[in-house]
Design a protein around this motif. Structure first.
Motif, PDB file in Angstrom:
ATOM      1  N   ASP A 161      -4.623   3.640   1.316  1.00  0.00           N
ATOM      2  CA  ASP A 161      -5.788   3.899   0.742  1.00  0.00           C
ATOM      3  C   ASP A 161      -7.083   3.517   1.725  1.00  0.00           C
ATOM      4  O   ASP A 161      -7.953   4.235   1.670  1.00  0.00           O
ATOM      5  CB  ASP A 161      -6.024   3.165  -0.670  1.00  0.00           C
ATOM      6  N   ARG A 164      -7.270   6.429   4.284  1.00  0.00           N
ATOM      7  CA  ARG A 164      -7.871   7.319   3.659  1.00  0.00           C
ATOM      8  C   ARG A 164      -9.145   7.428   3.413  1.00  0.00           C
ATOM      9  O   ARG A 164      -9.880   8.532   3.493  1.00  0.00           O
ATOM     10  CB  ARG A 164      -7.133   7.724   2.134  1.00  0.00           C
ATOM     11  N   GLU A 165      -9.813   6.316   3.191  1.00  0.00           N
ATOM     12  CA  GLU A 165     -11.095   6.051   2.816  1.00  0.00           C
ATOM     13  C   GLU A 165     -11.918   6.231   4.188  1.00  0.00           C
ATOM     14  O   GLU A 165     -13.146   6.828   4.153  1.00  0.00           O
ATOM     15  CB  GLU A 165     -11.495   4.942   2.064  1.00  0.00           C
ATOM     16  N   LYS A 167     -11.123   7.628   7.007  1.00  0.00           N
ATOM     17  CA  LYS A 167     -10.832   8.830   7.375  1.00  0.00           C
ATOM     18  C   LYS A 167     -10.987   8.884   9.267  1.00  0.00           C
ATOM     19  O   LYS A 167     -11.547   9.595   9.704  1.00  0.00           O
ATOM     20  CB  LYS A 167     -11.633  10.043   7.115  1.00  0.00           C
ATOM     21  N   GLY A 196      -2.915  10.262   6.061  1.00  0.00           N
ATOM     22  CA  GLY A 196      -3.866  11.044   6.449  1.00  0.00           C
ATOM     23  C   GLY A 196      -4.421  11.006   7.717  1.00  0.00           C
ATOM     24  O   GLY A 196      -5.409  11.808   7.949  1.00  0.00           O
TER      25      GLY A 196
END
Length: 210
Positions: A161, A164-165, A167, A196
């Motif tokens: 996570d 993802r945050e 990026k 990601g």
């Protein structure tokens, strides 16, 4: 810049003939700080801050200086007047040609019964972010995220996570001394599949151009 991974959470950055080293702690190589023009320490825990390694680096290069939070600065400053600088969240500075922004204030929670210490992360050249022992999301774009993949204070879902945050354009593993080689493929697969962002890890002494 050129990034060289040292053991655990220690990394070395080189640019225009100058060298910056972050977090030479007790899990790092004994010579991890040697050759540095700039030393950065994220917090006081011994796997990130080893006084002996910092003293060796500062003694070897009289022009070298240390930027860190107050708890570490207070221990180092008396022996190196004018060469130890205290920083905190929101500060910016230039050292040996490296532009550095400071983000974050507290170490991640290990357990509610353990008091949290101060922890700062460093965004170097507006590009590479080392968060120390926290999942700090800087209020600026991150090209290369140095990713704490395994620690007493995190789990893989939180690491996923975090990528993802933030990026980032890519993530590179740090804080990996606790992680056995037999388990690395599980972490690699999970981060590659769910994070990601392209994810990689460097062995100690391996380098990458940023």
């Amino acid at each position: 810049m050129k990034l060289t991974k040292r053991l655990h959470s220690c990394v070395q950055l080189e640019k225009d003939g100058h060298t910056l080293v972050i977090d030479p702690g007790v899990f790092s190589e004994p010579d991890a700080g040697l050759g540095a023009d700039v030393l950065l320490v994220t917090h006081e825990h011994p796997d990130h801050f080893d006084e002996g390694r910092l003293r060796a680096a500062l003694d070897a290069n009289p022009a070298a200086a240390l930027w860190t939070l107050r708890s570490v600065a207070e221990r180092m400053a008396p022996a190196y007047p004018g060469r130890v600088h205290t920083v905190g969240h929101g500060d910016t500075f230039t050292a040996a040609g490296f532009e550095v922004q400071v983000h974050g204030e507290l170490h991640a929670v290990v357990h509610p019964d353990i008091p949290r210490v101060t922890n700062v992360g460093y965004l170097v050249e507006g590009s590479l972010f080392h968060p120390g022992d926290a999942l700090t999301v800087p209020d600026a774009p991150v090209d290369t995220l140095l990713l704490p993949v395994h620690a007493p204070w995190n789990k893989i879902a939180e690491v996923v996570d975090y990528v993802r945050e933030v990026k980032p354009r890519r993530a590179v593993d740090i804080h990996d001394a606790y992680l056995a080689d037999i388990a690395r493929p599980i972490y690699d697969f999970t981060l590659d599949k769910l994070g990601g962002a392209p994810h990689s890890r460097l062995g100690a002494g391996e380098s990458a151009a940023l």
